[in-house]
Each structure stands twice: as C-alpha cells, then as structure tokens.
Design a protein around this motif. Structure first.
Motif, PDB file in Angstrom:
ATOM      1  N   GLY B 142      -3.079  32.832   9.244  1.00  0.00           N
ATOM      2  CA  GLY B 142      -3.389  31.601   9.314  1.00  0.00           C
ATOM      3  C   GLY B 142      -3.666  31.242  10.787  1.00  0.00           C
ATOM      4  O   GLY B 142      -4.508  30.622  11.143  1.00  0.00           O
ATOM      5  N   ARG B 143      -3.116  31.806  11.727  1.00  0.00           N
ATOM      6  CA  ARG B 143      -3.116  31.523  13.224  1.00  0.00           C
ATOM      7  C   ARG B 143      -4.699  32.220  13.637  1.00  0.00           C
ATOM      8  O   ARG B 143      -5.188  31.675  14.467  1.00  0.00           O
ATOM      9  CB  ARG B 143      -2.211  32.318  14.196  1.00  0.00           C
ATOM     10  N   GLN B 144      -5.207  33.032  12.959  1.00  0.00           N
ATOM     11  CA  GLN B 144      -6.695  33.693  13.001  1.00  0.00           C
ATOM     12  C   GLN B 144      -7.789  32.854  12.434  1.00  0.00           C
ATOM     13  O   GLN B 144      -8.839  33.225  12.319  1.00  0.00           O
ATOM     14  CB  GLN B 144      -6.681  35.118  12.538  1.00  0.00           C
ATOM     15  N   GLY B 145      -7.170  31.872  11.896  1.00  0.00           N
ATOM     16  CA  GLY B 145      -8.186  30.890  10.856  1.00  0.00           C
ATOM     17  C   GLY B 145      -8.481  31.300   9.611  1.00  0.00           C
ATOM     18  O   GLY B 145      -9.547  31.106   8.903  1.00  0.00           O
ATOM     19  N   ARG B 146      -7.493  32.205   8.903  1.00  0.00           N
ATOM     20  CA  ARG B 146      -7.957  32.776   7.760  1.00  0.00           C
ATOM     21  C   ARG B 146      -6.693  31.885   6.755  1.00  0.00           C
ATOM     22  O   ARG B 146      -5.800  31.477   7.135  1.00  0.00           O
ATOM     23  CB  ARG B 146      -7.237  34.347   7.596  1.00  0.00           C
ATOM     24  N   HIS B 147      -6.996  32.003   5.418  1.00  0.00           N
ATOM     25  CA  HIS B 147      -6.164  31.295   4.262  1.00  0.00           C
ATOM     26  C   HIS B 147      -5.803  32.239   3.473  1.00  0.00           C
ATOM     27  O   HIS B 147      -6.663  32.820   2.695  1.00  0.00           O
ATOM     28  CB  HIS B 147      -7.261  30.272   3.757  1.00  0.00           C
ATOM     29  N   ALA B 171       6.694  29.284   5.558  1.00  0.00           N
ATOM     30  CA  ALA B 171       5.708  29.606   6.496  1.00  0.00           C
ATOM     31  C   ALA B 171       4.357  28.793   6.216  1.00  0.00           C
ATOM     32  O   ALA B 171       3.274  28.836   6.959  1.00  0.00           O
ATOM     33  CB  ALA B 171       5.164  31.168   6.399  1.00  0.00           C
ATOM     34  N   GLY B 172       4.660  27.669   5.263  1.00  0.00           N
ATOM     35  CA  GLY B 172       3.370  26.890   4.953  1.00  0.00           C
ATOM     36  C   GLY B 172       2.287  27.541   4.204  1.00  0.00           C
ATOM     37  O   GLY B 172       1.107  27.140   4.209  1.00  0.00           O
ATOM     38  N   LEU B 173       2.741  28.382   3.379  1.00  0.00           N
ATOM     39  CA  LEU B 173       1.670  29.234   2.568  1.00  0.00           C
ATOM     40  C   LEU B 173       1.908  29.190   1.224  1.00  0.00           C
ATOM     41  O   LEU B 173       2.902  28.663   0.692  1.00  0.00           O
ATOM     42  CB  LEU B 173       1.883  30.898   2.982  1.00  0.00           C
ATOM     43  N   ARG B 174       0.877  29.091   0.433  1.00  0.00           N
ATOM     44  CA  ARG B 174       0.949  29.107  -0.904  1.00  0.00           C
ATOM     45  C   ARG B 174       1.134  30.391  -1.510  1.00  0.00           C
ATOM     46  O   ARG B 174       0.828  31.457  -1.210  1.00  0.00           O
ATOM     47  CB  ARG B 174      -0.736  28.666  -1.636  1.00  0.00           C
TER      48      ARG B 174
END
Lengths: 307, 477
Positions: B142-147, B171-174
């Motif tokens: 996510g910090r690298q701009g990935r999803h 972690a705010g992830l799905r």
C-alpha cells in the motif's frame, strides 16, 4: 499406545536423521568389529558435526565429544557412550513437579509462534485424561483471534475457558480465572499467555505481574511455568530459556513440533547449561499429541536399534 | 560512498542490533590478530576456530560454516597473505569477500511483477509468522501505491482465518473471506477472481503452516500454486530457527520453488544465521525483514549493508583504501621515523589532520572505524569531534609560530592567550588541544617503540599501518 511408543512415533523422522548419521559415525549396532574401534580424530569431528547439526549447541556438544575422545584407543562401545552422555545431561536436569493448590496453576509462556495455545489445549486434554478438572485461562489478550483459537481447543478438550475482551489486562483475566476455578471447584488452571520476545522488557514485566496476581490469589502459584520452545529453534532457544527463567521463573520446557526433521537438540543444551528439565513433547497436530517427557525414553527412542 | 555509520531507519538499527552479537565475537577474533607482526598458520587456525564457533553459535548451518572456513583458510594461508605486513586486514578482507559471496548480490524487496494481478504466496512452517507477514506485506505494498487483497487458505489451524481478517482489517486491507468455504484451493482461486473483479493489482495468499515432509499438505500447496500461479513464492522463516532450516526450506523450494525469504522476528536477539544460510544454500534472496509487532514493521532487506554489520568491522577496507590514497608511502615512512625518534610535532599533527579531512566528511570516516560505527557513545563523541572542531584545531595550530609548533613545551600562558585570540578560540580550547597532543605523543611513543622493536627491516605497509594507528588514536581523543 504407550508413552514410549508415542515419543518413538513422533521422533521417527528425527531418529532416522540422527541415528543413521550416528551409525555412519559410530558404526551400525551389532557390528562388533566396528563398534570397538578406537576413536580417531575424524570420528570425533564427525560426531561433533552430527550433534551441532541437531542444534545441541557448542558447549553441550563439546562435553559429549570430549567424553568420547577420552575413550580414544580403548575398547569402548561408542554408541552406548554417546547415549549415556546425552542421557546423563538430560537426566541431570530432571526434578519432580512442585505440587500446590488447589487449584494447581500452570503458566504457559514463550516467544511468538512456538505453539503455546496449541500446547495449552493439549495439556488440558491430557489433564482430563488423567482425571483432573482443568480450567483454561485465555490471557493472550494481544494476538488477533488468539482467544478464538483457544476456545476451539477448549471445546475439543471439553474444558471451560475464562476469557477477557481483546486488549484487556492479562493479569485481570488470571485473577478472574483463579476465582472462577475456586468457585467451580477446579483443581487445575492452565494459563495461556501472549507470545513475547524475551527482549521486550515491558512485556516480560507483564509476566511478573501475572505471577504476582496469581500468588496473591493462590499460595505458591504459579506452581509450574512451562516455556514452550519450537523444536526447530536454534541456539537462541538457550537465550530464550535464560531470559524467561529470570523473568518468569520457568520450571520446565515443552518441546513443541518435534514431528518434523528438527531434532530439538536445544533441549540437551538447555538441560546442560540451565538445568531446566523437559516436561512435555509435542509430536503432532492432534489433541492427544502431547506426551510427558522421559529422558530415558527420549534417548532410547533416539537410539533405538530397530526402528 | 556508502557509509556504514549512517544507517538511519529504525528497522536498519534493529537489523544491526541483531547481528551485533556475532559481530562482537568476530571483532574479538580480529582484535587478537591485530598487532601481530605477521600471520602464522597457527594464528590463522586460531582465528578460524573462533570464526567457526561464532558462526555455529549464530546458527549458521554447519555445512555452510565448514565450507566457509575452508575457503577462508585456503586464501589466508596463501604465502602472500602470510608475509603480509597487515595480516589482520587481510583476513578481514578475505572473510568479508567470502561473506559477500555467501549473500550474493541480491537486493531486498520484490522484483518487478511478471503478471497482472501480481500474486504472492506465503509459505512456511507453523508459527513462523505467515499471517502477520501477510498483513504487513499488504500494508507495505500500500505504501508503494499498490492495492492488495488478502486471502487465508489456512483451514486447519483454529481461528487462523479470523486472525487474518483481524490483522488485515487493522492494516486497512480488504480480506477475501467467503464464509463457510473450507477448500483451500477454492478459497485461493476465488480470491484471484475477486482481485480482478474488484480492481486490485495484488493478491496475497496466506497458507497453513506445514511441515515440509507432510506430503498431503505439500500437495495441497502445489494445488494452490497451480490455481493462482503465484509469481512470488515467499518462504517465511523465523530468525530464531536452527540447523533444520535448510532442510525445510530446501523441501519447500523443491516442491513449490521459493523466490524469496521473509525473515521474521528480527526484533529479538536471534542472530539469524540459519535463515542466512538458507540464502547461501538455496540462492534465493531475503526479500523482507519483519522486526516488530506493528503492521508497519516490515521492510526490504539490505544484504550488502548487513555484511559489514555481521563482521562488525565498519568499513575498514574503504578506510584503508582511502588512507592509501591520501597518505603516500613516503609521508608515512617520514612520519614513522619521527614518531620513533619522538619528534612528532604539532606541524605533523596538522598534516595528519589535513590528510584526514581529505579522506572525506568526518562522520563517514568515523563510521568506517571498527567499533566506532556501532558504538552507542558515538552520538556523544560526534558532538565533540565535529567538522567545526577540526577547523578550530587547525586554526589554533595555524596561529602558532613555527617554533611553537615544533616545540610545544614553550607555549606558556601568555602565548596561549595570544594563540586563542589569533585563532578566534578560547584559552580552554588551546589548553585542551595541547593536552590531547601531549597524550597522543605519549601514546605514539609506546606504539612507535613497539613497531620499531618488532622487525629490523622497514616495510612499505608498516608506515601506512602506523599512520592508521595514529589516525585511530586521534579519533579516539
């Protein structure tokens, strides 16, 4: 199945690894001609290698190899000698379990991911099988879903569980569990704690608080403090044992996951360096895959001639 | 230039701490070598024994240790090295070369994705930290701009799926979690479809911990891999793991093909030698290092940085190379003569200061000196010896008369006052410098005397070593 059988089963692969290599070094059993050959330097080096590769550690390995080396040139059964050395190290650490309670309080501690929660479930099942009335205390309020995991184990073992909200104070849960055990007439309380690296001073302090609270509620508690070690652990296992011994007063070791190819040799190092006995061995994922440890059975299984 | 002393990220600090225990052992070895006029086969053997023990106690696989020690021995007993005048540095250089060879030129993090969406499969033994790593890795991506979408295929361990849901959400992830679906392969392939449909670019597949010789579970892993065709297959290994690590990692590699290693629980004091051996034996890089319980406690591994740390030698080699560049052999020989005759003056001191400054920023040099880079006191020292102070020291010496520089004893109270005024400093600073200089001369006399008595013949390397000695003692003032 007998206890010996269980250990042997769990150790089957370990045995294959270690004993076949020892046989290479010392000569297969029964081959009298090879058995009584003198110990040359090569043999000692090879033996050292075998023991080191089993995570026995530099110090304990040195002791065993020295003993073997001392026999150089004499007619000695090297196999028996090595076996006796390991046995004497392990047996030297044995001591009876302190009795106390009721309820008898067992605190289960260790670093992250060694198998504490699983061990607590298995311990409860073992105690039930011995006719005791255990109560499980879920004091791991940190790891996500740790309590849920323990609840499933408690159900499998048919044992009640005292829990708190996630993020709650572990010492408070222990307090509740002890009160509950007295009220319900349970004679054994097994406390699961959160995994913590021994380098985390504040988390180690939390264990002291748990001990204090337990001792206030039940004289002499915790009567046993079991450190769960992963059988694959390397020399850091010794550091862990030392630190937990100091901070939590560890009284014995549980060697979990001894069903792989890992040899759990760190147990020998811990017995040698710290004098801590091995209490139980985890040999599989089923609920009855935890067996009381016996040095003689362990060494016999390790060196069994017909496996 | 890479400076070993300037590691700033907290994670790197932890990496460094982890290796410090090993570093200390090796440093002791090298300290015992240091100051020996030359290497003998016996002293090499003694050093190798220590290196061997240090590596074994760090859980480096015994086969790796054996091969490593043999290679170092072969090179160290080479006649050129035995005759060398800086034997300790030679051995350090050899050990370091070999250590580098062990790690290879791998870099941490993930290689460019080969497919879209990118699929990452996490595998390993029970309790190595796969589930925690899944969430941390998702956050890192996510910090690298990935999803990233997460999915657990661990239907065996009680509450494992729930654990991933909790840490993933934290972690705010799905987290893909089809309720009631208990087939690991279906869970994984369903998640891959969901990844595409929901517009995610990465899928992280958490798997059940399994023993490498549990055939049924290894087959299940193969089936999951067939279903999702993960381009990244990361073996999650506990930094505390022992000698067995090579065997288990090797088996995972044989059946699934490991593309990288995630080293977990590095915030403890385990030395991680076994996990490092895995890298050496399997030839796969360490991709990430997990060093704490918070979701952001995961970062790419920096092998090259760690080699110096393992050795705890700072950047000794760079220092030697730099010193060789600025201190010519003739200069060094001249200096050595002076030291031996007790003629070392403030002028020479100034020359050396200038030489040091030519070598680069002081902080870098400090980082290259053994012990200095890692020392906790470094911060305190840094306050004392900063660039500004070197400038002032030079100014003080420049404000002296040539006679004063050659005969420091003559600098009395009124001269000190004049020098302080002339250099824009204070009398205290002048006093401190003179005191340090006197102490340094005393020390040099001792060192110089030793060097002189050691051998009759003067060598080209010795002067350089002498200069280095001086340099170090100045740094330590």
């Amino acid at each position: 199945m007998t206890v010996f059988g269980r250990i042997r089963q769990g150790l089957a692969r370990t045995t294959k690894q270690l004993v076949s290599r020892l046989d290479e070094v010392l000569g297969a059993p029964g081959t009298a001609a090879r058995r009584s050959r003198p110990v040359d330097l090569q043999t000692a080096d090879a033996l050292e290698e075998v023991l080191l590769s089993a995570d026995v550690g530099v110090a304990a390995t040195g002791l065993i190899v020295d003993a073997v080396r001392a026999q150089a040139g004499r007619d000695a059964d090297l196999r028996a000698l090595v076996k006796a050395e390991i046995l004497s190290v392990l047996a030297g650490a044995e001591r009876p379990v302190a009795l106390g309670g009721p309820p008898h309080v067992v605190l289960v501690v260790g670093v992250n991911g060694t198998g504490k929660t699983t061990t607590v479930g298995k311990l409860a099942a073992l105690a039930r099988a011995e006719g005791r009335q255990p109560l499980i205390c879920a004091a791991d309020t940190f790891r996500a879903a740790a309590v849920e995991q323990l609840e499933i184990w408690a159900r499998r073992a048919g044992v009640d569980l005292v829990r708190a909200q996630a993020g709650g104070d572990p010492a408070a849960v222990v307090f509740d569990a002890l009160a509950s055990a007295k009220a319900r007439g349970r004679d054994l309380v097994i406390v699961d704690t959160a995994g913590r690296l021994h380098t985390r001073v504040n988390l180690m302090g939390e264990l002291e608080k748990i001990r204090r609270v337990a001792a206030r509620e039940t004289p002499g508690a915790p009567h046993e403090v079991l450190l769960v070690l992963d059988a694959t652990v390397g020399q850091n296992g010794l550091v862990q044992a030392r630190e937990f011994l100091q901070a939590a007063g560890v009284t014995g070791i549980v060697l979990a996951k001894l069903d792989g190819t890992a040899k759990g040799g760190i147990a020998v190092a811990i017995a040698h360096d710290l004098g801590l006995p091995i209490r139980y061995v985890g040999v599989g994922e089923a609920i009855d895959d935890l067996v009381p440890f016996s040095p003689r059975d362990y060494v016999d299984a390790l060196f069994e001639e017909k496996w | 230039m890479r400076s070993a002393g300037q590691v700033t990220t907290p994670g790197a600090d932890r990496q460094r701490e982890m290796f410090e225990a090993l570093s200390t052992r090796l440093q002791d070895v090298f300290r015992s070598l240091r100051g020996q006029p030359r290497l003998t086969e016996e002293s090499v053997e003694a050093a190798l024994r220590e290196i061997r023990l240090a590596l074994l106690e760090a859980d480096v696989n015994f086969r790796v240790v054996k091969a490593f020690v043999d290679r170092v021995r072969d090179r160290a007993v080479d006649q050129a090295v035995l005759r060398s005048l800086t034997p300790d540095q030679h051995v350090v250089r050899i050990v370091r070369d070999e250590m580098r060879a062990l790690f290879g030129d791998t870099t941490g993090g993930l290689p460019p994705a080969t497919s879209s969406p990118r699929v990452i499969l996490l595998l390993g033994l029970q309790g190595s930290g796969k589930t925690t790593t899944a969430a941390k890795l998702g956050a890192w991506l996510g910090r690298q701009g990935r999803h990233a979408l997460l999915v657990s295929t661990d239907v065996r361990r009680p509450a494992a799926i729930a654990q991933l849901s909790v840490v993933g959400t934290q972690a705010g992830l799905r987290v893909h979690d089809p309720e009631g679906e208990m087939d690991p392969v279906v869970r994984a392939s369903g998640a891959l479809v969901a990844t595409k449909n929901l517009g995610y670019d990465t899928l992280i597949v958490d798997t059940a911990g399994r023993l490498h010789l549990d055939d049924e579970l290894m087959a299940e892993l193969e089936a999951i891999q067939r279903a999702v065709a993960a381009g990244d297959r990361l073996f999650v290994a506990d930094a505390m793991t022992g000698q067995d690590a090579i065997k288990s990692a090797g088996e995972f590699n044989r059946r699934i093909g490991v593309t990288g290693v995630v080293l977990t629980k590095m915030d403890g004091d385990a030395r991680g030698g076994a996990a490092l051996s895995v890298v050496g034996v399997l030839g796969v890089p360490i991709a990430f290092v997990g060093s704490g319980e918070r979701v952001q406690d995961l970062e790419p591994f920096h092998p090259d940085r760690v080699v110096s740390r393992v050795l705890g030698m700072g950047d000794v080699l760079s220092l030697i190379e730099k010193a060789e560049q600025v201190i010519t052999t003739e200069d060094a020989a001249r200096l050595e003569r002076k030291i031996r005759r007790d003629e070392f003056t403030l002028e020479d001191f100034r020359d050396q200061l200038r030489a040091i400054r030519k070598m680069g920023p002081l902080e870098q040099i400090l980082g290259m000196i053994p012990g200095m880079g890692a020392l906790k006191e470094l911060n305190a020292q840094r306050d004392q010896i900063d660039e500004g102070q070197l400038t002032r020291v030079e100014a003080i010496i420049n404000s002296m008369t040539p006679t004063e520089r050659r005969q420091h004893q003559m600098i009395n109270g009124s001269r000190r006052k004049r020098i302080a005024r002339g250099s824009g400093t204070s009398v205290e600073e002048v006093n401190r410098l003179l005191k340090q200089f006197v102490e340094m001369r005393k020390m040099l006399k001792v060192v110089g005397g030793m060097a002189g008595s050691g051998r009759g013949k003067k060598g080209k390397g010795k002067g350089r070593r002498q200069a280095l000695h001086n340099l170090r003692s100045m740094m330590n003032q």
